[in-house]
Design an enzyme around this catalytic site. Structure first.
Site, short mmCIF file in Angstrom:
data_model
loop_
_atom_site.label_atom_id
_atom_site.label_comp_id
_atom_site.label_asym_id
_atom_site.label_seq_id
_atom_site.Cartn_x
_atom_site.Cartn_y
_atom_site.Cartn_z
N ASN A 9 0.87 -1.18 0.00
CA ASN A 9 0.00 0.00 0.00
C ASN A 9 0.91 1.23 0.00
O ASN A 9 1.49 1.57 1.03
CB ASN A 9 -0.88 -0.04 1.27
CG ASN A 9 -1.72 1.21 1.44
OD1 ASN A 9 -1.82 2.04 0.54
ND2 ASN A 9 -2.33 1.35 2.61
N LYS A 11 0.13 4.25 -0.33
CA LYS A 11 -0.53 5.43 0.26
C LYS A 11 -0.31 6.64 -0.65
O LYS A 11 -0.22 6.48 -1.85
CB LYS A 11 -0.03 5.65 1.69
CG LYS A 11 -0.15 4.37 2.53
CD LYS A 11 0.04 4.60 4.00
CE LYS A 11 -0.14 3.27 4.74
NZ LYS A 11 -0.02 3.40 6.17
N HIS A 96 -9.57 1.24 5.12
CA HIS A 96 -8.28 1.41 5.78
C HIS A 96 -8.45 2.39 6.95
O HIS A 96 -9.21 3.34 6.86
CB HIS A 96 -7.25 1.94 4.77
CG HIS A 96 -5.86 1.93 5.32
ND1 HIS A 96 -5.40 2.89 6.19
CD2 HIS A 96 -4.83 1.06 5.14
CE1 HIS A 96 -4.14 2.60 6.52
NE2 HIS A 96 -3.77 1.50 5.90
N GLU A 98 -6.74 4.76 7.99
CA GLU A 98 -6.51 6.18 7.67
C GLU A 98 -7.74 6.80 7.01
O GLU A 98 -8.03 7.98 7.20
CB GLU A 98 -5.26 6.31 6.78
CG GLU A 98 -3.99 6.07 7.59
CD GLU A 98 -2.80 5.58 6.78
OE1 GLU A 98 -2.85 5.62 5.54
OE2 GLU A 98 -1.81 5.15 7.42
N GLU A 168 -5.22 -4.70 10.80
CA GLU A 168 -4.19 -3.69 10.99
C GLU A 168 -4.46 -2.92 12.27
O GLU A 168 -5.24 -1.96 12.27
CB GLU A 168 -4.18 -2.71 9.81
CG GLU A 168 -3.93 -3.36 8.48
CD GLU A 168 -3.39 -2.36 7.46
OE1 GLU A 168 -2.31 -2.60 6.94
OE2 GLU A 168 -4.05 -1.34 7.22
N GLY A 174 2.58 2.48 10.82
CA GLY A 174 3.53 3.57 10.63
C GLY A 174 4.22 4.00 11.92
O GLY A 174 4.83 5.05 11.98
N SER A 214 3.57 -1.90 10.39
CA SER A 214 5.02 -1.94 10.59
C SER A 214 5.65 -3.29 10.26
O SER A 214 6.59 -3.72 10.93
CB SER A 214 5.37 -1.49 12.01
OG SER A 214 4.93 -0.16 12.23
P1 PGA Z 1 2.87 0.44 7.68
O1 PGA Z 1 1.39 0.62 7.07
O2 PGA Z 1 3.42 -0.85 7.12
O3 PGA Z 1 3.62 1.65 7.20
O4 PGA Z 1 2.72 0.40 9.15
C1 PGA Z 1 0.55 -0.48 6.88
C2 PGA Z 1 -0.76 -0.01 6.29
O5 PGA Z 1 -1.26 1.04 6.71
O6 PGA Z 1 -1.34 -0.65 5.39
#
Ligand code: PGA
Length: 251
Positions: A9, A11, A96, A98, A168, A174, A214
């Site tokens: 992803n 983003k 997601h 976010e 997640e 992140g 992460s």
């Molecule tokens: P990350 O994000 O690997 O940077 O923690 C995962 C995601 O949000 O899909």
């Protein structure tokens, strides 16, 4: 056997030129048919067509990061699942954290999107996850159960067989803080039990449940070795071709 999936992803990172460069680098490292696992790339909307062209003759698949719940209409600035299919997408990430956190998506609106994605013969990568506060209050499973129940409301067992679920934990996205393999496995097993209660066990056994938050080359192998973890949804680490390829190889 369920198929293992590793999805990157990206983003809101990488414009068209940078997406082309990253996708090309990933293809170069993996070769045309990477491994037993399915590899999915989710670039920004404007780079989908270019990335589709690069992975055209490979086993890699394309995903969008979001879509609108309607097929078309007066929704300025939005993109529909039908349009994404036309560009060569096979998957759409839905719900997601976010999107839930910054764009006001709710279980109800995610449910509309999931249904639309399925109606367009695409596969939703349906995301669920609890916040740190939820976990500390001991209500993580309640929250995930609610996200599954409301987010997948009205789906038939045939629909459910097309799903990919991504667990997640919001506190791990992140942040550099990963759920321990045991913590993740415990939640994945809970999700599988819940899906079995909703759609019967054989369907639940078919649904890949990815872990996200992460994931890096150093922790991927142990996470992916857990019985109910069927791959990963990778954010930050998917922006580096070498690291991403290493994560894929650890499946
Ligand atoms: P990350 O994000 O690997 O940077 O923690 C995962 C995601 O949000 O899909």
């Amino acid at each position: 056997m369920r198929k293992k999936i590793v999805a990157g992803n990206w983003k809101m990172n990488n414009g068209v030129a940078a997406s082309i460069a990253l996708a090309s680098d990933i293809v170069r490292r993996l070769g045309a048919s990477p491994s037993e696992c399915e590899v999915v790339l989710a670039p920004v909307f404007i780079a989908l067509e270019s990335v589709a062209e690069i992975i055209k003759h490979t086993a890699l698949e394309l995903a969008a990061q979001n879509c609108h719940a309607e097929p078309d209409g007066a929704y300025t600035g939005e993109i529909s699942a039908r349009m994404l299919r036309e560009l060569g997408c096979r998957y759409v990430i839905t719900g997601h954290s976010e999107r839930r956190q910054y764009f006001g998506e709710t279980n109800g609106s995610v449910n509309q999107k999931v249904k639309r994605v399925l109606a367009e013969s695409l596969r939703p990568i349906f995301c669920v996850g609890e916040t740190l506060a939820d976990r500390e209050l001991g209500i993580a499973e309640d929250i995930i159960g609610e996200q599954l129940g409301e987010g997948l409301e009205g789906l038939t067992a045939d629909d459910a067989a097309q799903l990919v679920v991504a667990y997640e934990p919001v506190w791990a996205i992140g942040t550099g803080r990963t759920a321990s393999p045991e913590q993740a496995e415990q939640m994945h097993a809970f999700i599988r039990r819940r899906l079995a209660a909703m759609y019967m066990l054989p369907v639940a056994e078919m649904i890949p449940i990815l872990y996200g938050g992460s994931v890096k080359a150093v922790n991927a192998k142990i996470l992916f070795s857990m019985p109910n973890i069927d791959g990963g949804l990778i954010g930050g680490a998917s922006l580096n071709a070498e690291e991403f390829a290493e994560i894929i190889r650890s499946i």
